[in-house]
Design a protein around this motif. Structure first.
Motif, mmCIF file in Angstrom:
data_model
loop_
_atom_site.group_PDB
_atom_site.id
_atom_site.type_symbol
_atom_site.label_atom_id
_atom_site.label_comp_id
_atom_site.label_asym_id
_atom_site.label_seq_id
_atom_site.Cartn_x
_atom_site.Cartn_y
_atom_site.Cartn_z
ATOM 1 N N LEU A 97 31.837 44.327 42.745
ATOM 2 C CA LEU A 97 32.857 43.704 42.984
ATOM 3 C C LEU A 97 33.942 43.751 41.576
ATOM 4 O O LEU A 97 35.136 43.668 42.146
ATOM 5 C CB LEU A 97 32.576 41.839 42.730
ATOM 6 C CG LEU A 97 31.491 41.501 43.860
ATOM 7 C CD1 LEU A 97 31.052 40.131 43.542
ATOM 8 C CD2 LEU A 97 32.572 41.238 45.138
ATOM 9 N N PRO A 102 41.695 44.904 44.357
ATOM 10 C CA PRO A 102 41.946 43.630 44.668
ATOM 11 C C PRO A 102 42.451 43.200 45.896
ATOM 12 O O PRO A 102 42.087 41.974 46.429
ATOM 13 C CB PRO A 102 43.109 43.196 43.657
ATOM 14 C CG PRO A 102 43.064 44.358 42.620
ATOM 15 C CD PRO A 102 42.480 45.439 43.201
ATOM 16 N N ALA A 105 38.727 42.665 47.580
ATOM 17 C CA ALA A 105 38.044 41.518 47.123
ATOM 18 C C ALA A 105 39.002 40.837 45.994
ATOM 19 O O ALA A 105 38.663 40.837 44.903
ATOM 20 C CB ALA A 105 36.822 42.079 46.377
ATOM 21 N N PRO A 106 39.827 39.981 46.413
ATOM 22 C CA PRO A 106 41.000 39.296 45.566
ATOM 23 C C PRO A 106 39.900 38.253 44.709
ATOM 24 O O PRO A 106 38.969 37.490 45.137
ATOM 25 C CB PRO A 106 41.792 38.861 46.387
ATOM 26 C CG PRO A 106 41.117 38.506 47.848
ATOM 27 C CD PRO A 106 40.329 39.804 48.078
ATOM 28 N N SER A 107 40.407 38.025 43.644
ATOM 29 C CA SER A 107 39.808 36.764 42.846
ATOM 30 C C SER A 107 40.017 35.610 43.574
ATOM 31 O O SER A 107 40.978 35.223 44.172
ATOM 32 C CB SER A 107 40.480 36.725 41.348
ATOM 33 O OG SER A 107 40.015 35.538 40.706
ATOM 34 N N LEU A 108 38.864 34.578 43.341
ATOM 35 C CA LEU A 108 38.956 33.446 43.635
ATOM 36 C C LEU A 108 39.738 32.413 42.920
ATOM 37 O O LEU A 108 40.014 31.230 42.997
ATOM 38 C CB LEU A 108 37.717 32.850 43.958
ATOM 39 C CG LEU A 108 36.760 33.271 45.146
ATOM 40 C CD1 LEU A 108 35.454 32.655 45.095
ATOM 41 C CD2 LEU A 108 37.293 32.578 46.288
ATOM 42 N N VAL A 126 46.939 36.303 41.813
ATOM 43 C CA VAL A 126 45.988 37.384 42.073
ATOM 44 C C VAL A 126 47.087 38.564 42.664
ATOM 45 O O VAL A 126 48.102 38.288 42.932
ATOM 46 C CB VAL A 126 45.124 36.994 43.393
ATOM 47 C CG1 VAL A 126 44.260 35.893 43.186
ATOM 48 C CG2 VAL A 126 46.273 36.607 44.471
ATOM 49 N N ARG A 354 34.735 36.145 44.043
ATOM 50 C CA ARG A 354 35.916 36.929 44.762
ATOM 51 C C ARG A 354 35.779 36.627 46.319
ATOM 52 O O ARG A 354 34.995 35.841 46.589
ATOM 53 C CB ARG A 354 35.458 38.363 44.584
ATOM 54 C CG ARG A 354 35.619 39.035 43.392
ATOM 55 C CD ARG A 354 36.863 39.106 42.607
ATOM 56 N NE ARG A 354 37.142 39.951 41.478
ATOM 57 C CZ ARG A 354 36.748 39.338 40.206
ATOM 58 N NH1 ARG A 354 36.555 38.046 40.332
ATOM 59 N NH2 ARG A 354 36.827 40.201 39.290
ATOM 60 N N ARG A 355 36.742 36.727 47.047
ATOM 61 C CA ARG A 355 36.894 36.471 48.533
ATOM 62 C C ARG A 355 36.988 37.761 48.946
ATOM 63 O O ARG A 355 37.829 38.603 48.900
ATOM 64 C CB ARG A 355 37.986 35.471 48.973
ATOM 65 C CG ARG A 355 37.923 35.296 50.595
ATOM 66 C CD ARG A 355 38.893 34.193 50.978
ATOM 67 N NE ARG A 355 38.603 32.929 50.530
ATOM 68 C CZ ARG A 355 37.984 32.226 51.086
ATOM 69 N NH1 ARG A 355 37.204 32.531 51.932
ATOM 70 N NH2 ARG A 355 37.781 31.162 50.589
ATOM 71 N N VAL A 356 35.688 38.206 49.676
ATOM 72 C CA VAL A 356 35.553 39.579 50.065
ATOM 73 C C VAL A 356 36.276 39.460 51.520
ATOM 74 O O VAL A 356 36.023 38.793 52.340
ATOM 75 C CB VAL A 356 34.092 39.693 50.273
ATOM 76 C CG1 VAL A 356 33.537 40.190 48.841
ATOM 77 C CG2 VAL A 356 33.203 38.953 51.003
ATOM 78 N N ARG A 372 33.315 33.538 50.351
ATOM 79 C CA ARG A 372 33.432 33.353 49.031
ATOM 80 C C ARG A 372 32.215 34.078 48.382
ATOM 81 O O ARG A 372 31.006 33.519 48.947
ATOM 82 C CB ARG A 372 33.501 31.996 48.583
ATOM 83 C CG ARG A 372 34.865 31.079 48.890
ATOM 84 C CD ARG A 372 34.763 29.646 48.565
ATOM 85 N NE ARG A 372 35.990 28.908 48.835
ATOM 86 C CZ ARG A 372 36.829 28.523 47.994
ATOM 87 N NH1 ARG A 372 36.633 28.621 46.590
ATOM 88 N NH2 ARG A 372 37.971 27.941 48.296
ATOM 89 N N ARG A 416 40.146 41.071 35.725
ATOM 90 C CA ARG A 416 40.122 39.845 35.456
ATOM 91 C C ARG A 416 39.542 39.084 34.300
ATOM 92 O O ARG A 416 39.366 38.233 34.000
ATOM 93 C CB ARG A 416 39.488 39.018 36.674
ATOM 94 C CG ARG A 416 40.134 39.204 38.204
ATOM 95 C CD ARG A 416 41.501 38.863 38.149
ATOM 96 N NE ARG A 416 41.839 37.406 37.829
ATOM 97 C CZ ARG A 416 42.670 36.828 38.218
ATOM 98 N NH1 ARG A 416 43.756 37.498 39.187
ATOM 99 N NH2 ARG A 416 43.145 35.535 38.002
#
Length: 473
Positions: A97, A102, A105-108, A126, A354-356, A372, A416
């Motif tokens: 991850l 990004p 797999a952007p950050s939640l 993000v 992360r949201r994949v 998530r 992050r």
């Protein structure tokens, strides 16, 4: 001093089943081609989304350790998403991850429960927005800046410890919050911030907000504001008070600002111009400053409180640290090891995610796209293949050894990683030994303090309650 009782999560952890060394195939992780499928993560907890969310709010750690019995990765129902939320505790899964782009797999953080409070800032942005804001803020947390903060940390610590008296139990977090708030206010608004009435008002409102944030009403307000960008209900009133205080500070400083004249963070941000030559708006300033003031002091304050909550319930470690600090000799680095171990057993931020955007392999499990995917920092820190006897507070495990980048995550990781990590560690390295040097502390209850879940943080349920039996000026 009475000895502490076992860690409150020990019975829930089922250490043999949950934390056994894993099979080699479980370490394989990373993005898969679109359309890939595979076994789902085993479900845990209550299938009803509301009931499971309430259970997590009431006992996050207990629910996590119960879920870990199901394997390296497991899923649970949540109000945050109609899909099951997947959680992993494997270091190789974490590595995949952190190494991901990004966009994949952007950050939640952009969907964080603090978003309605902080708005769009370096913490909640993000992608390109996050990179831009991080670059903007980074100089305020480089080595030279940390060196400037050191004198304020030392001064604030002495000032607040001088007010202590013996005999009466008190929450240590109240003192550590006062110290770290002084430090971050100094860094953000300048060393003379205490003389400005607008900044004094902001400090007062921030402290009131923190006191309100630990009650049952705050937990209800958090549930009401899940997945929102703007606050509703009681939280809206709290945010309005913070805004009134913060915008008054910004207005006063804009009116008196001289370009290049000040080197505090607000002064630097007032000098910033975008590619079109426009300054940051009041809203942009408000979001970044509020993030620094709230997130920049409260997490560190609770890390210090947790250190003593664990230390004072481990007499051998307490005695050794006292001897090291008061002798002035620490050749083995026992102070650093104590801080590292404290942040292992009680990470103030127990989850990141992360949201994949594509299917994601976690060993034998495949996480569906747009899910998530959380990293259970608390669970990772209690793996007995990484940390034998993980529920024991044992600073000696870090003597002569630094934890791995994907095995010890109190500051998160990858792009992050917490912007203020260096400042937080500097505060811990100054405040913890100064307390040990000047006070003999005991706990008024040998039972471990129940961790309380507040937004994204995990704090001592009674504020790290201690009693001073002797003081040294």
């Amino acid at each position: 001093m009475r000895r502490g009782r076992p860690d409150p999560w020990y019975a829930r952890a089922s250490t043999g089943a949950a934390l056994d060394p894993v099979l080699p195939e479980s370490s394989l992780a990373g993005p898969l081609e679109p359309g890939s499928t595979g076994p789902a993560a085993p479900a845990t907890g209550h299938p009803n989304r509301l009931r499971q969310s309430l259970r997590i709010t009431a006992d996050l750690g207990g629910e996590l350790f119960a879920g870990a019995r199901r394997g390296e990765a497991f899923s649970f129902a949540s109000l945050l998403d109609p899909k099951p939320v997947v959680l992993t505790r494997h270091p190789e899964h974490v590595r995949s991850l952190f190494a991901a782009h990004p966009d994949v797999a952007p950050s939640l953080a952009g969907e964080s429960p603090v978003r309605p409070i902080l708005g769009l800032s370096v913490l909640t942005a993000v992608g390109d927005q996050h990179r831009r804001r991080r670059k903007l803020m980074m100089p305020s947390f480089h080595g030279d800046a940390i060196a400037r903060y050191r004198a304020e940390i030392e001064t604030a610590t002495r000032r607040h410890l001088d007010r202590w008296t013996t005999g009466t139990p008190f929450p240590l977090a109240a003192t550590t919050q006062a110290i770290t708030l002084d430090v971050i206010m100094s860094g953000v608004f300048g060393i003379d911030h205490r003389a400005a009435p607008e900044e004094a008002r902001l400090r007062h409102v921030v402290r009131q907000t923190l006191r309100l944030s630990v009650g049952p009403l705050a937990q209800l307000a958090e549930l009401l504001n899940l997945d929102r960008e703007e606050s509703v209900g009681p939280q809206r009133w709290i945010v309005a008070r913070l805004d009134t205080a913060m915008y008054a500070v910004i207005a006063a400083r804009r009116a008196a600002h001289e370009p290049g004249a000040r080197h505090d963070i607000l002064g630097l941000l007032l000098d910033v111009r975008d590619e079109d030559g426009a300054p940051l708006s009041d809203l942009e300033l408000r979001n970044e400053l509020l993030t620094l003031v709230l997130a920049g002091h409260e997490t560190t304050a609770n890390s210090i409180a947790w250190t003593f909550e664990r230390l004072l319930r481990t007499p051998a470690a307490d005695d050794r640290l006292r001897d090291v600090v008061r002798s002035g000799e620490d050749p083995d680095g026992y102070l650093e090891a104590t801080i590292t171990e404290s942040m292992r057993v009680r990470p103030v931020v127990p989850l990141i995610g992360r949201r994949v955007r594509v299917p994601w392999r976690l060993g034998e499990v495949v996480v569906p796209p747009d899910s998530r995917l959380l990293v259970g920092i608390l669970l990772l820190h209690h793996r007995d293949d990484l940390y034998p006897d993980p529920f024991r507070f044992a600073p000696e495990r870090f003597l002569g050894r630094k934890p791995g980048a994907h095995e010890w995550l109190p500051f998160g990781g990858g792009t992050r990683r917490c912007l203020g990590a260096a400042l937080a560690m500097e505060e811990l390295r100054i405040v913890v030994p100064e307390i040990v040097r000047r006070a003999d502390l005991v706990v008024d209850d040998p039972a471990p303090e129940r961790p309380v879940h507040r937004n994204v943080t995990m704090i001592p349920g009674r504020g790290g309650r201690v009693r001073a039996v002797a003081l040294r000026r």
